[in-house]
Scaffold this motif. Structure first.
Motif, short mmCIF file in Angstrom:
data_model
loop_
_atom_site.label_atom_id
_atom_site.label_comp_id
_atom_site.label_asym_id
_atom_site.label_seq_id
_atom_site.Cartn_x
_atom_site.Cartn_y
_atom_site.Cartn_z
N THR A 130 0.82 -1.21 0.00
CA THR A 130 0.00 0.00 0.00
C THR A 130 0.85 1.26 0.00
N SER A 131 1.94 1.22 0.75
CA SER A 131 2.81 2.40 0.86
C SER A 131 3.84 2.50 -0.25
N GLY A 132 3.91 1.49 -1.12
CA GLY A 132 4.86 1.51 -2.22
C GLY A 132 6.24 1.01 -1.85
N GLN A 133 6.42 0.46 -0.66
CA GLN A 133 7.72 -0.05 -0.24
C GLN A 133 7.98 -1.46 -0.75
N ASP A 345 3.11 -2.66 11.32
CA ASP A 345 2.54 -1.92 10.19
C ASP A 345 2.63 -0.42 10.43
N ALA A 346 2.50 0.02 11.68
CA ALA A 346 2.60 1.45 11.99
C ALA A 346 3.95 1.99 11.55
N GLY A 347 5.00 1.20 11.72
CA GLY A 347 6.32 1.62 11.29
C GLY A 347 6.42 1.77 9.79
N ILE A 348 5.78 0.86 9.04
CA ILE A 348 5.79 0.94 7.59
C ILE A 348 5.04 2.19 7.12
#
Length: 396
Positions: A130-133, A345-348
Motif C-alpha cells: 500500500t505504501s509503495g515499499q 505496520d505502523a512503522g511501515i
C-alpha cells in the motif's frame, strides 16, 4: 469477540496459532472481521492489496483517524500479537458509543494482511504494498515453501492479485493511524505500567545464508574428504550470538532448511535465515557484517560455497513527536514512552501518514510463542486508553 476469534487457526498439539496469509484460517479471520464491522453498522471493504477496512463515516471526506493491526500469526504464535489491536479497536468504538461521543472525523478500523510474513518470508506485505515499499514485481516473485506464489495464493483465496501495488489515494485519506499492540518485551512489567507509548522501532532486517557443500554418505566419507556445510552454519550461529552481545543488539537464526535432510547423509545445502535488529543503522550494519565475515571464513576453510542475500530491511522508525505527544497529553501525561525492537505496520506507514503506537503490558515479555499473555484488566486498560485517544483525535 475474543472468544469467537480464539479458536481460529489454533493448533491443538501446541496451543499456538497458524494463521498464515491467504489460507483457510486467514479466510476465517477475515470473515470474523467483516462480521464485527457489520454488527456495528460499519461499511466494509477489502482494498487492492488484501487489507480489510471498516468505516464509520465517509473515508472519502479525508483526515480520517484509523486504528487496528493484523490477525495473521507466526508459526505457533500467541493469541495477542496483532489480534489484540484489532479486537481493542472494535471495543474502543463500543466504549465511545456508550459515552455518546460524536465523531467529527471519519473513523477506520483496519486488518492489515500478511504482517508476520510467515508464509512468504517478507513481513508487512499488505502495508508495504500500500505504501509503495514493496513493488508489484517483487511481490509477484514471493513464494511459499511449497512453491506457491503470492499472487497464486491470493487468487486461490478469491482475491484478484492483478491490482496489487501502491495506493497513495487511500493513504491520503488518513490523518492519523494509531496501532495498539501487546508489548513484546517486559519494559511495562518492570515499570509497573499497564499502557505505554512507542517512541521508535529499531532498524531490522532478514538475511538468507546459503551454505553449499557436497552431499555424501555420513558413514563412509572421511572427515578430511567432506565438504559439509553444517559446521559452517553452526559456527555462524555462534558468531551471530557473539556479535550481537558485544554490540548490544540481537541476532537470531530461527529458520533453517537442509538438503537432502537425511540422518545418514552429509548435507549439500544448509539454508538459514538471520533476523537481526539494533538501536541504530550503524550498529546493525556492523553486526551483520561481522556475522557474514565469520560465515565466509569458516565456509572457505571447509571448502563450502556461501551466498548471502538481504531479503528485507526496515530502517529505524522514529514516531512523529507531535502525534506521540498528543497521545501522552490525552492520556494524562503520565504514560511511559519506550522503544521496541519489533516491527509493525505502523512503522511501515510512518513514512506516509502520522502514526503512533500504544503498548499493553505483557507480564512475561514472551511473544511469538503460545505462552504470550496479557491480563484481562491490562487489556481493558488498553481499550480505555485507545478510546480516550480516538475521542481526542476524532471527536473534537
Amino acid at each position: 469477540m475474543w472468544r469467537e476469534l480464539a479458536a481460529i487457526g489454533r493448533e491443538t498439539s501446541t496451543g499456538g496459532y497458524r494463521r498464515y496469509a491467504w489460507t483457510a484460517a486467514d479466510t476465517d479471520c477475515r470473515s470474523w472481521f467483516r462480521d464485527q464491522a457489520g454488527a456495528r453498522g460499519l461499511s466494509h471493504e477489502t482494498d487492492r492489496n488484501g487489507n480489510q477496512w471498516a468505516w464509520l463515516g465517509d473515508p472519502a471526506a479525508g483526515d480520517a483517524v484509523v486504528t487496528g493491526s493484523h490477525l495473521d500469526s507466526v508459526p505457533d504464535g500467541g493469541a495477542f500479537d496483532g489480534p489484540l489491536g484489532v479486537v481493542s479497536a472494535f471495543a474502543a468504538l463500543d466504549e465511545l458509543r456508550s459515552r455518546g461521543a460524536e465523531f467529527t472525523r471519519p473513523l477506520g478500523i483496519v486488518n492489515f494482511g500478511d504482517e508476520e510474513g510467515a508464509r512468504f518470508g517478507l513481513a508487512c506485505v499488505g502495508s508495504r504494498l500500500t505504501s509503495g515499499q514493496l513493488t508489484r514485481e517483487k511481490a509477484y516473485a514471493l513464494t511459499d515453501a511449497d512453491g506457491i506464489t503470492l499472487p497464486g495464493a491470493m487468487e486461490a483465496a478469491g482475491h484478484d492479485p492483478g491490482a496489487i501495488g501502491p495506493d497513495p489515494g487511500r493513504l491520503a485519506r488518513i490523518g492519523a493511524f494509531v496501532e495498539l499492540h501487546v508489548e513484546q518485551g517486559r519494559a511495562l512489567d518492570l515499570s509497573g505500567d499497564r499502557v505505554g507509548i512507542a517512541s521508535a522501532i529499531w532498524p531490522h532486517g532478514r538475511w538468507r545464508f546459503d551454505f553449499r557443500g557436497e552431499a555424501n554418505h555420513a558413514g563412509t566419507t572421511r572427515l578430511a574428504d567432506r565438504r559439509d556445510p553444517m559446521p559452517a552454519y553452526a559456527e555462524t550461529v555462534l558468531a551471530a550470538r557473539r556479535a550481537a552481545e558485544l554490540a548490544g543488539a540481537v541476532a537470531t537464526f530461527g529458520k533453517i532448511a537442509v538438503e537432502p535432510n537425511g540422518v545418514n547423509a552429509i548435507p549439500s545445502l544448509v539454508r538459514a535465515w538471520l533476523d537481526s535488529r539494533a538501536a541504530d543503522r550503524a550498529t546493525l550494519d556492523t553486526v551483520v557484517a561481522e556475522i557474514e565475515r565469520a560465515a565466509r571464513d569458516r565456509a572457505r576453510s571447509d571448502g563450502v560455497d556461501l551466498s548471502v542475500v538481504r531479503e528485507s530491511f526496515t530502517p529505524v522508525v522514529e514516531f512523529g513527536h507531535a502525534l506521540r505527544d498528543e497521545l501522552n497529553r490525552l492520556l494524562g501525561g503520565r504514560v511511559p514512552v519506550l522503544a521496541t525492537g519489533a516491527g509493525h505496520d505502523a512503522g511501515i506507514l510512518s513514512a506516509a501518514v502520522p502514526t503512533a503506537m500504544l503498548f499493553v503490558r505483557n507480564p512475561t515479555g514472551v511473544s511469538h510463542s503460545p505462552a504470550e499473555f496479557a491480563a484481562e484488566d491490562d487489556c481493558a486498560a488498553g481499550v480505555l486508553a485507545l478510546a480516550d485517544v480516538l475521542e481526542g483525535l476524532a471527536c473534537r
